[in-house]
Design an enzyme around this catalytic site. Structure first.
Site, PDB file in Angstrom:
ATOM      1  N   HIS A   1       0.837  -1.209   0.000  1.00 45.16           N
ATOM      2  CA  HIS A   1       0.000   0.000   0.000  1.00 45.16           C
ATOM      3  C   HIS A   1       0.864   1.249   0.000  1.00 45.16           C
ATOM      4  CE1 HIS A   1       0.803   0.753   4.292  1.00 45.16           C
ATOM      5  NE2 HIS A   1       0.590  -0.542   4.507  1.00 45.16           N
TER       6      HIS A   1
ATOM      7  N   CYS B   1       3.119  -4.806   6.607  1.00 47.24           N
ATOM      8  CA  CYS B   1       2.871  -4.598   5.188  1.00 47.24           C
ATOM      9  C   CYS B   1       4.084  -3.956   4.508  1.00 47.24           C
ATOM     10  CB  CYS B   1       1.648  -3.704   4.987  1.00 47.24           C
ATOM     11  SG  CYS B   1       0.087  -4.489   5.420  1.00 47.24           S
TER      12      CYS B   1
END
Length: 320
Positions: free
Chosen positions: A277, A293
């Site tokens: 992301h 992440c």
């Protein structure tokens, strides 16, 4: 008797002199050849004579051909030695062998290269990819001629590739195509490798494993980013952020909320809440600060979003 002797001596002398002239003629022929074709030589008198500049150009072309022929294959080097890799790639580029430089740096990219070297490799490789993406032979692409009733989805299915990759290969900003248009097509879809040691994400072509593009990333604090293989399950623009509050309760923070921290794109792994992301904190890139992440700068994740598709393979690697 004397008359016969004199005649004999004169005959021997004549034969000797004739032999000398013959040898002289032979030697001259070996060093100064006559025109190979009399018609060509005569015809050239009616044409413009070859200028010295033209002659120099031909000589230079010959030297260039000899140089290319004598160019040795890249030496086997330790890929951990970033300076040697970059120097060798630069030499190949100066010799006009950009494809070999592309191949060399692509191989090196899959090894334990440090962050600084990867940044320099990106500066070298991105322009090479951009230059050659339109040359089907250089990227080993097939040319497909669009027929009536075709669309990118149909063509992608036929070649087991993705609409995103077709757009990338043909530098398209949308899905519009026209009848008889020639498209570059490669079977398969690109894949991603993330290198924890150097905080880099690299995309590779599916068929020849050449470098496609790369981005610097932020990874999980305290080793929270696992070394494993994943598949991109879902792609979302302007995603909401599902996280936990201070009490551990799960909450949803909508895109646009000042507390929203995952940027403009979300590529979901459907595994442990992990994915790729963007970020509202560009200063975190190149560090271990995420919850696990892989973070990219927003402009980078938006580019990646347009290149890769669902079912893209992602391998996260670390060298001990």
């Amino acid at each position: 008797m004397k008359g016969h002797t004199v005649k004999y001596i004169l005959l021997i002398t004549f034969i000797f002199l004739l032999s000398c002239d013959s040898n002289k003629t032979t030697n001259n022929a070996s060093t100064t050849p006559e025109p190979q074709n009399k018609i060509t030589a005569e015809t050239s008198q009616n044409n413009t004579q070859q200028s010295p500049a033209h002659i120099e150009t031909n000589t230079k072309q010959t030297e260039d051909i000899e140089q290319q022929t004598n160019t040795t294959e890249p030496q086997q080097i330790k890929f951990e030695d970033g300076n040697s890799i970059l120097a060798q790639a630069q030499q190949l580029i100066e010799n006009g062998e950009k494809i070999k430089a592309w191949q060399l740096l692509s191989q090196a990219s899959k090894t334990n290269i440090d962050n600084k070297t990867r940044k320099q490799m990106k500066k070298i490789l991105d322009p090479i990819v951009l230059e050659n993406i339109t040359k089907a032979d250089n990227i080993q692409a097939t040319i497909y001629k669009v027929e009536r009733g075709d669309n990118l989805t149909k063509i992608a299915k036929k070649y087991n590739t993705s609409v995103e990759f077709l757009r990338f290969l043909n530098k398209k900003k949308n899905d519009n195509i026209r009848i008889a248009e020639k498209l570059r097509v490669i079977s398969g879809i690109p894949y991603i490798e993330i290198y924890k040691n150097s905080f880099f994400l690299t995309v590779y072509f599916p068929h020849n494993h050449l470098y496609c593009t790369s981005y610097e990333v932020c990874l999980g604090a305290d080793g929270k980013t696992p070394t494993d293989e994943f598949i991109i399950h879902e792609k979302i623009k302007n995603p909401d952020w599902y996280t936990e509050d201070a009490s551990g309760n799960k909450i949803r923070i909508k895109f646009g909320d000042p507390r929203h921290a995952i940027g403009t794109r979300w590529l979901d792994f459907q595994d442990q809440g992990l994915g790729i992301h963007g970020t509202n904190d560009p200063s975190s890139i190149g560090k271990n600060l995420s919850h696990g992440c892989t973070r990219l700068r927003n402009e980078d994740v938006e580019q990646l979003f347009e290149l890769v598709s669902r079912n893209t393979k992602v391998s996260i690697k670390e060298w001990k």
